[in-house]
Write a protein that holds these residues in place. Structure first.
Motif, PDB file in Angstrom:
ATOM      1  N   ASP A   1       0.831  -1.199   0.000  1.00  0.00           N
ATOM      2  CA  ASP A   1       0.000   0.000   0.000  1.00  0.00           C
ATOM      3  C   ASP A   1       0.873   1.259   0.000  1.00  0.00           C
ATOM      4  O   ASP A   1       2.065   1.217   0.323  1.00  0.00           O
ATOM      5  N   GLY A   2       0.249   2.371  -0.356  1.00  0.00           N
ATOM      6  CA  GLY A   2       0.964   3.639  -0.373  1.00  0.00           C
ATOM      7  C   GLY A   2      -0.002   4.784  -0.550  1.00  0.00           C
ATOM      8  O   GLY A   2      -1.212   4.592  -0.723  1.00  0.00           O
ATOM      9  N   ALA A   3       0.529   6.016  -0.519  1.00  0.00           N
ATOM     10  CA  ALA A   3      -0.302   7.208  -0.706  1.00  0.00           C
ATOM     11  C   ALA A   3       0.592   8.389  -1.045  1.00  0.00           C
ATOM     12  O   ALA A   3       1.762   8.423  -0.663  1.00  0.00           O
ATOM     13  N   VAL A   4       0.003   9.348  -1.749  1.00  0.00           N
ATOM     14  CA  VAL A   4       0.726  10.579  -2.078  1.00  0.00           C
ATOM     15  C   VAL A   4       0.534  11.582  -0.942  1.00  0.00           C
ATOM     16  O   VAL A   4      -0.568  11.725  -0.404  1.00  0.00           O
ATOM     17  N   ASP A   5       1.622  12.287  -0.587  1.00  0.00           N
ATOM     18  CA  ASP A   5       1.570  13.235   0.526  1.00  0.00           C
ATOM     19  C   ASP A   5       1.229  14.652   0.043  1.00  0.00           C
ATOM     20  O   ASP A   5       1.109  14.896  -1.165  1.00  0.00           O
ATOM     21  N   PRO A   6       1.048  15.592   0.975  1.00  0.00           N
ATOM     22  CA  PRO A   6       0.690  16.957   0.579  1.00  0.00           C
ATOM     23  C   PRO A   6       1.718  17.646  -0.313  1.00  0.00           C
ATOM     24  O   PRO A   6       1.393  18.627  -0.983  1.00  0.00           O
TER      25      PRO A   6
END
Length: 304
Positions: free
Chosen positions: A119-124
């Motif tokens: 899993d992962g996600a893009v940060d601000p």
């Protein structure tokens, strides 16, 4: 688990019986009012209209030769053309019309054959945070995974190492707190996130799961509550910013993997369950949805 006074929702039937082997990473695509997700084990990216009446007639499938694990939009790019994906060996850009991908960053680890992204996600700041873990064919996850962040300079910056199953990542409504789930230890950590630099500090235990299942993927709502899928427990928990469980969604299959807000509805992914009871076997790998009366934070876009 659920104490008296908690908000409770119960889902009896799937929205879509997609028969995913490992459905993961649901993502709401505003431009097309659709939900996309990955089936990691089948190496597929699936897209379905958020207005699908439940028969799956809107389903579109892209078959890859690598395991996609998570997707993200790219700033300034039509997601119908290209999106960012985590794959077995690193980070890639998917051409959705052609169904092909180009590697952006390779992991280049000595144990690269043993691991895959998760899993992962893009940060601000527009950087992708992505975890890795032991791939399926190499048995039980070993402490060889890492959590790293990637940007358009094609660099890889390790943040945490020695992980078994790094999972969900997300930010509080003010972007000052980053949450990160380590499934095998049943722990969700909070970090201070610098709005100026994107650096994290002050790692601390925010939530420890006491049940038999493992926390998997999550999304954060506009009030800062974390809606956390619990693998092996047929449950999504609503956890307030103080780390206390204040609600739960009960589902008819065990292996709940992740969630995504579409308006006030929570879309929930799951995986096949070959060892559970009949309902869990029947509905494993389905997609569920339930109106929970609140909305989620928009996910950030990758800066390419």
């Amino acid at each position: 688990m659920a104490a008296p006074g908690l908000q409770q929702w119960k889902v009896d039937k799937p929205w879509l019986e997609l028969k995913c082997a490992l459905g993961e990473g649901p993502f709401y695509e505003k431009e097309t009012n659709s939900v996309r997700l990955v089936d990691i084990k089948k190496s597929q990216i699936l897209t379905v209209s958020a207005a699908d009446n439940g028969d799956g007639s809107s389903l579109k499938v892209i078959q890859l030769d690598t395991r996609p694990t998570v997707t993200a939009d790219i700033e300034g790019v039509d997601p119908q053309d290209r999106i960012l994906i985590g794959v077995k060996h690193g980070v890639a850009v998917l051409d959705r019309q052609a169904g092909t991908y180009a590697m952006l960053v390779q992991f280049n680890e000595e144990n690269n054959g043993r691991i895959r992204s998760n899993d992962g996600a893009v940060d601000p700041h527009g950087k992708l945070w992505l975890g890795t873990m032991t791939d399926f064919e190499h048995g039980e996850p070993q402490p060889e995974g890492f959590l790293a962040r990637f940007d358009s300079s094609k660099s890889k910056e390790d943040v945490l190492t020695g992980l078994r199953i790094p999972n969900g990542i997300g930010w509080s409504p003010d972007n000052k707190t980053m949450y990160f789930t380590h499934s095998t230890s049943r722990e969700v950590f909070a970090f201070d996130y610098s709005l100026e630099t994107g650096a994290v500090s002050n790692k601390r235990l925010w939530y420890k799961h006491e049940g038999p299942g493992e926390p998997d993927g999550f999304r954060v709502d506009v009030d800062g509550n974390v809606w956390h899928a619990i693998w092996g427990e047929s449950t999504v928990l609503k956890i307030n910013p103080e780390g206390k469980v204040i609600g739960s969604v009960t589902l008819p299959t065990r292996h709940i993997s992740c969630v995504q807000f579409v308006g006030t509805e929570l879309v929930i992914t799951s995986a096949a369950d070959d060892e559970g009871d009949d309902p869990s076997k029947k509905y494993g790998g389905s997609i569920f949805k339930v109106d929970v009366g609140t909305t989620g934070l928009d996910l950030f876009k990758f800066r390419l």
